[in-house]
Scaffold this active site. Structure first.
Site, PDB file in Angstrom:
ATOM      1  N   GLY A   1       0.982  -1.231  -0.165  1.00 51.33           N
ATOM      2  CA  GLY A   1       0.104   0.096  -0.044  1.00 51.33           C
ATOM      3  C   GLY A   1       0.982   1.247   0.090  1.00 51.33           C
ATOM      4  O   GLY A   1       2.027   1.146   0.092  1.00 51.33           O
TER       5      GLY A   1
ATOM      6  N   GLY B   1       2.527   3.932   1.350  1.00 51.61           N
ATOM      7  CA  GLY B   1       3.206   3.906   2.642  1.00 51.61           C
ATOM      8  C   GLY B   1       3.779   5.382   2.860  1.00 51.61           C
ATOM      9  O   GLY B   1       3.917   5.851   4.099  1.00 51.61           O
ATOM     10  N   ARG B   2       3.734   6.033   1.774  1.00 49.40           N
ATOM     11  CA  ARG B   2       4.271   7.455   1.785  1.00 49.40           C
ATOM     12  C   ARG B   2       3.808   8.265   0.582  1.00 49.40           C
ATOM     13  O   ARG B   2       4.390   9.398   0.272  1.00 49.40           O
ATOM     14  CB  ARG B   2       6.083   7.523   1.814  1.00 49.40           C
ATOM     15  CG  ARG B   2       6.510   6.785   0.621  1.00 49.40           C
ATOM     16  CD  ARG B   2       7.916   7.386   0.248  1.00 49.40           C
ATOM     17  NE  ARG B   2       8.297   6.355  -0.643  1.00 49.40           N
ATOM     18  CZ  ARG B   2       9.541   6.488  -1.214  1.00 49.40           C
ATOM     19  NH1 ARG B   2      10.299   7.455  -0.710  1.00 49.40           N
ATOM     20  NH2 ARG B   2      10.180   5.704  -1.942  1.00 49.40           N
TER      21      ARG B   2
ATOM     22  N   LYS C   1       4.161  12.334  -3.295  1.00 48.22           N
ATOM     23  CA  LYS C   1       4.827  11.258  -2.739  1.00 48.22           C
ATOM     24  C   LYS C   1       5.884  11.892  -1.424  1.00 48.22           C
ATOM     25  O   LYS C   1       6.568  12.705  -1.911  1.00 48.22           O
ATOM     26  CB  LYS C   1       5.734  10.771  -3.877  1.00 48.22           C
ATOM     27  CG  LYS C   1       6.191   9.132  -3.506  1.00 48.22           C
ATOM     28  CD  LYS C   1       6.903   8.659  -4.919  1.00 48.22           C
ATOM     29  CE  LYS C   1       7.704   7.480  -4.782  1.00 48.22           C
ATOM     30  NZ  LYS C   1       8.119   6.807  -6.120  1.00 48.22           N
TER      31      LYS C   1
ATOM     32  N   GLY D   1       7.043   7.676   5.957  1.00 48.84           N
ATOM     33  CA  GLY D   1       6.358   8.031   5.168  1.00 48.84           C
ATOM     34  C   GLY D   1       6.914   9.391   4.196  1.00 48.84           C
ATOM     35  O   GLY D   1       6.208  10.193   3.501  1.00 48.84           O
TER      36      GLY D   1
ATOM     37  N   ARG E   1      -1.990  -0.957  -9.815  1.00 53.13           N
ATOM     38  CA  ARG E   1      -0.830  -1.865 -10.141  1.00 53.13           C
ATOM     39  C   ARG E   1      -1.357  -3.470 -10.137  1.00 53.13           C
ATOM     40  O   ARG E   1      -2.272  -3.604  -9.744  1.00 53.13           O
ATOM     41  CB  ARG E   1       0.398  -1.917  -9.102  1.00 53.13           C
ATOM     42  CG  ARG E   1       0.688  -0.124  -8.739  1.00 53.13           C
ATOM     43  CD  ARG E   1       0.747  -0.090  -7.177  1.00 53.13           C
ATOM     44  NE  ARG E   1       1.013   1.518  -6.967  1.00 53.13           N
ATOM     45  CZ  ARG E   1       2.110   2.038  -7.028  1.00 53.13           C
ATOM     46  NH1 ARG E   1       3.176   1.293  -6.837  1.00 53.13           N
ATOM     47  NH2 ARG E   1       1.930   3.193  -6.597  1.00 53.13           N
TER      48      ARG E   1
ATOM     49  N   ASP F   1       4.312  -4.650  -7.526  1.00 49.25           N
ATOM     50  CA  ASP F   1       3.597  -3.517  -6.799  1.00 49.25           C
ATOM     51  C   ASP F   1       4.106  -2.263  -7.793  1.00 49.25           C
ATOM     52  O   ASP F   1       3.760  -1.206  -7.619  1.00 49.25           O
ATOM     53  CB  ASP F   1       3.669  -3.446  -5.660  1.00 49.25           C
ATOM     54  CG  ASP F   1       5.251  -3.353  -5.200  1.00 49.25           C
ATOM     55  OD1 ASP F   1       5.824  -4.343  -5.326  1.00 49.25           O
ATOM     56  OD2 ASP F   1       5.737  -2.494  -4.584  1.00 49.25           O
ATOM     57  N   ASN F   2       5.184  -2.443  -8.702  1.00 49.49           N
ATOM     58  CA  ASN F   2       5.600  -1.505  -9.313  1.00 49.49           C
ATOM     59  C   ASN F   2       5.582  -1.621 -10.836  1.00 49.49           C
ATOM     60  O   ASN F   2       6.050  -0.974 -11.681  1.00 49.49           O
ATOM     61  CB  ASN F   2       7.382  -1.318  -9.111  1.00 49.49           C
ATOM     62  CG  ASN F   2       7.661  -0.836  -7.864  1.00 49.49           C
ATOM     63  OD1 ASN F   2       6.802  -0.215  -7.048  1.00 49.49           O
ATOM     64  ND2 ASN F   2       8.846  -1.346  -7.370  1.00 49.49           N
TER      65      ASN F   2
HETATM   66  P1  AMP Z   1       8.863   1.397  -3.261  1.00 44.81           P
HETATM   67  O1  AMP Z   1      10.083   0.660  -2.901  1.00 44.81           O
HETATM   68  O2  AMP Z   1       8.906   2.978  -3.300  1.00 44.81           O
HETATM   69  O3  AMP Z   1       8.367   0.773  -4.739  1.00 44.81           O
HETATM   70  O4  AMP Z   1       8.124   0.960  -1.915  1.00 44.81           O
HETATM   71  C1  AMP Z   1       7.632  -0.490  -1.414  1.00 44.81           C
HETATM   72  C2  AMP Z   1       6.834  -0.148  -0.468  1.00 44.81           C
HETATM   73  O5  AMP Z   1       7.305   0.376   0.751  1.00 44.81           O
HETATM   74  C3  AMP Z   1       5.604   0.802  -0.657  1.00 44.81           C
HETATM   75  O6  AMP Z   1       4.476   0.012   0.116  1.00 44.81           O
HETATM   76  C4  AMP Z   1       5.771   1.788   0.012  1.00 44.81           C
HETATM   77  O7  AMP Z   1       4.643   2.682   0.397  1.00 44.81           O
HETATM   78  C5  AMP Z   1       6.850   1.536   0.987  1.00 44.81           C
HETATM   79  N1  AMP Z   1       7.388   2.664   1.376  1.00 44.81           N
HETATM   80  C6  AMP Z   1       8.722   2.860   0.948  1.00 44.81           C
HETATM   81  N2  AMP Z   1       9.450   4.130   1.768  1.00 44.81           N
HETATM   82  C7  AMP Z   1       8.482   4.416   2.574  1.00 44.81           C
HETATM   83  C8  AMP Z   1       8.614   5.105   3.728  1.00 44.81           C
HETATM   84  N3  AMP Z   1       9.854   6.178   3.629  1.00 44.81           N
HETATM   85  N4  AMP Z   1       7.736   5.316   4.369  1.00 44.81           N
HETATM   86  C9  AMP Z   1       6.827   4.441   4.533  1.00 44.81           C
HETATM   87  N5  AMP Z   1       6.563   3.606   3.691  1.00 44.81           N
HETATM   88  C10 AMP Z   1       7.604   3.545   2.635  1.00 44.81           C
HETATM   89 MG    MG Z   2       6.509   0.804  -5.452  1.00 49.31          MG
END
Ligand code: AMP
Ligand code: MG
EC number: 2.7.7.-
Length: 490
Positions: free
Chosen positions: A86, A88-89, A109, A122, A179, A248-249
């Site tokens: 989900g 997260g940020r 973001k 976040g 996604r 998820d990407n």
């Molecule tokens: P990503 O690597 O950006 O595709 O993120 C993978 C997962 O980690 C997703 O669910 C993001 O929302 C979560 N996520 C990445 N960085 C953060 C952060 N700094 N705080 C909270 N959630 C994060």
């Molecule tokens: Mg991602």
């Protein structure tokens, strides 16, 4: 205050699709960059946003009509299934209909914690925000489907990673943020009704022509697979390595999303990997088409029960559709490679011709972007061959290939100037080279100097034009300037 004409269809979906959450305000927002042409496309007042946009694009001021939410999704990360990820940020502000009638998501973001943050803060650091801005806009200018950069702001407060870094918020625009992992979220919970609701929503939003199809869900799956096949072929044509092709990407709209440890190659290397977290090369350059298929197989698993009431029939339909992905990818890839070497027609030997050039480039460590760009000059005048050949460790190794290529090209009618122009329109002179991206990030992070970021954005916004004043940006890194690893956006 600038008016956004929001029409938030995702917020009208059932409550288990997302969590409503407001951005967390930041200390001292400052607007680094507004994408004025994109703002115009979205019906926004760019001038007003340049004045008061920092508050909006940092999450401090939620514009009227926004319905902020974090989307729920799951995903396979490096092959391992995580049932709850989900946003997260990231926080979706809402959707607007653009000047072309297309529905576009506007998302912040790095806007603070959400119920999906797990242990994360976040937030986003300035470096990854600038990288996503530069690379996504460069991809757009190259003609590759992608999410877009609307704005970047610094937050005026630090984020704590391995080092203390300046915090930033990135404003992303996407056809949608749905996604493969969004479907997996419901599949993991055995919630077939939600899968059907989501599939209907995706058809409405991205594939309305399928609404009347006899088997709409199978047609949807095939359409997503076809868009991903086309997309990944385009990545290969420009030497792009996504770096984290987790499910998820991967969007169902067919746009590139989540520019983390991504990179464009300098020297051609089919096994190239930059991401520090990709230890086994799962997402290496030439693995990307196969990973695309693997991800689509995961999507098929979530939809298969909707393909046909008879289970065996449904599985066979899914497998046939997955098989078609390979054929569609190969066609897009080869068509594009033909154009890159200046061919207007198809012949059976073209695949060999393309492959033998790539082998020579691999063995000779030739710069991928420059080699194709210089081949355009060779199409006009054989005197340019020397400059092209000089990119290879053993320049004379290229001669037999050039002879074979000229014999092939001479079987086609278009004159040399037309061929060279066509080649220059598909072989960029400028990509956001990794070392340039790193230099821009370092100057911004260490000295709050955004001039390199601006310069790189400017030069990569016209990738197919020769820009003699910016020749240095076309050059590969000098020894010692090479970037060997890229890091995740977190
Ligand atoms: P990503 O690597 O950006 O595709 O993120 C993978 C997962 O980690 C997703 O669910 C993001 O929302 C979560 N996520 C990445 N960085 C953060 C952060 N700094 N705080 C909270 N959630 C994060
Ligand atoms: Mg991602």
């Amino acid at each position: 205050m600038t008016a956004f004409r929001f029409d938030n269809s995702y917020a009208r979906l059932p409550a288990n699709f997302y969590a409503r959450v407001e951005p967390t305000p930041v200390a001292e927002p400052w607007l680094i960059k507004l994408n004025r042409p994109l703002a115009g496309e979205l019906g926004l007042d760019a001038e007003a946003l340049e004045r008061d946009g920092a508050a909006i694009f940092s999450g401090n001021l939620v514009p009227k009509g926004a319905e902020p939410l974090a989307m729920a999704y799951a995903g396979h990360q490096f092959g391992t299934f995580v049932p709850q990820l989900g946003d997260g940020r990231a926080i979706l502000l809402g959707e607007v209909i653009d000047a072309g009638g297309r529905r576009r998501d506007i998302q912040l973001k790095g806007a603070g914690q959400t119920p999906y943050s797990r242990r994360g803060d976040g937030r986003a650091a300035l470096g990854p925000v600038l990288r996503e801005y530069i690379v996504s806009e460069a991809m757009h200018a190259l003609g590759v489907p992608t999410t877009r950069a609307l704005a970047a702001t610094v937050s005026g407060q630090p984020v704590y990673r391995e080092q203390i870094l300046p915090g930033a918020v990135f404003t992303r625009v996407a056809a949608s943020h749905i996604r493969v992992g969004t479907f997996q979220f419901f599949a993991a919970r055995g919630d077939v009704e939600s899968i059907r609701t989501l599939a209907d929503y995706v058809i409405d939003r991205h594939y309305p022509e399928l609404k009347t199809n006899e088997k709409p869900y199978l047609a949807l799956f095939k359409a997503v697979a076809a868009r991903q096949a086309a997309l990944i072929a385009r990545w290969l044509h420009v030497g792009f390595i996504h770096g984290v092709m987790n499910t998820d990407n991967m969007t169902v709209s067919g746009e590139t999303i989540d520019f983390g440890p991504c990179a464009f190659m300098d020297d051609y290397d089919s096994k190239a990997v930059f991401s520090s977290i990709d230890q086994f090369g799962r997402y290496a350059y030439s693995n990307q088409p196969a990973i695309g298929q693997w991800n689509l197989a995961r999507l098929a698993e979530t939809l298969v029960t909707l393909f046909d009431p008879v289970a065996d029939t449904a599985v066979n339909l899914a497998n046939d559709a997955l098989g078609e992905y390979g054929t569609i990818f190969q066609k897009h890839w080869l068509d594009g490679m033909r154009r890159k070497i200046g061919l207007f027609t198809d012949e059976d030997e073209d695949l060999d011709l393309v492959q033998s050039l790539l082998t020579l480039m691999q063995n000779g460590k030739a710069d991928f972007t420059l080699a194709f760009r210089r081949l355009a000059a060779s199409a006009e005048n054989a005197a340019a061959d020397k400059e092209l050949a000089s990119l290879f460790e053993e320049p004379q190794a290229l001669s037999p290939w050039l002879e074979q290529w000229r014999r092939r090209v001479e079987r086609e009618p278009p004159p040399a100037t037309e061929r060279a122009a066509a080649m220059r329109s598909v072989n960029p002179a400028f990509i956001p080279r990794n070392h340039r991206v790193e230099q821009a990030i370092a100057a911004a992070t260490e000295d709050a100097d955004f001039s390199l970021f601006e310069a790189l954005l400017d030069v990569t916004s016209r990738p197919y034009e020769d820009q003699p004043g910016h020749a240095a940006y076309a050059a590969p890194p000098e020894p010692g300037e090479e970037v060997l690893q890229t890091f995740c956006g977190t």
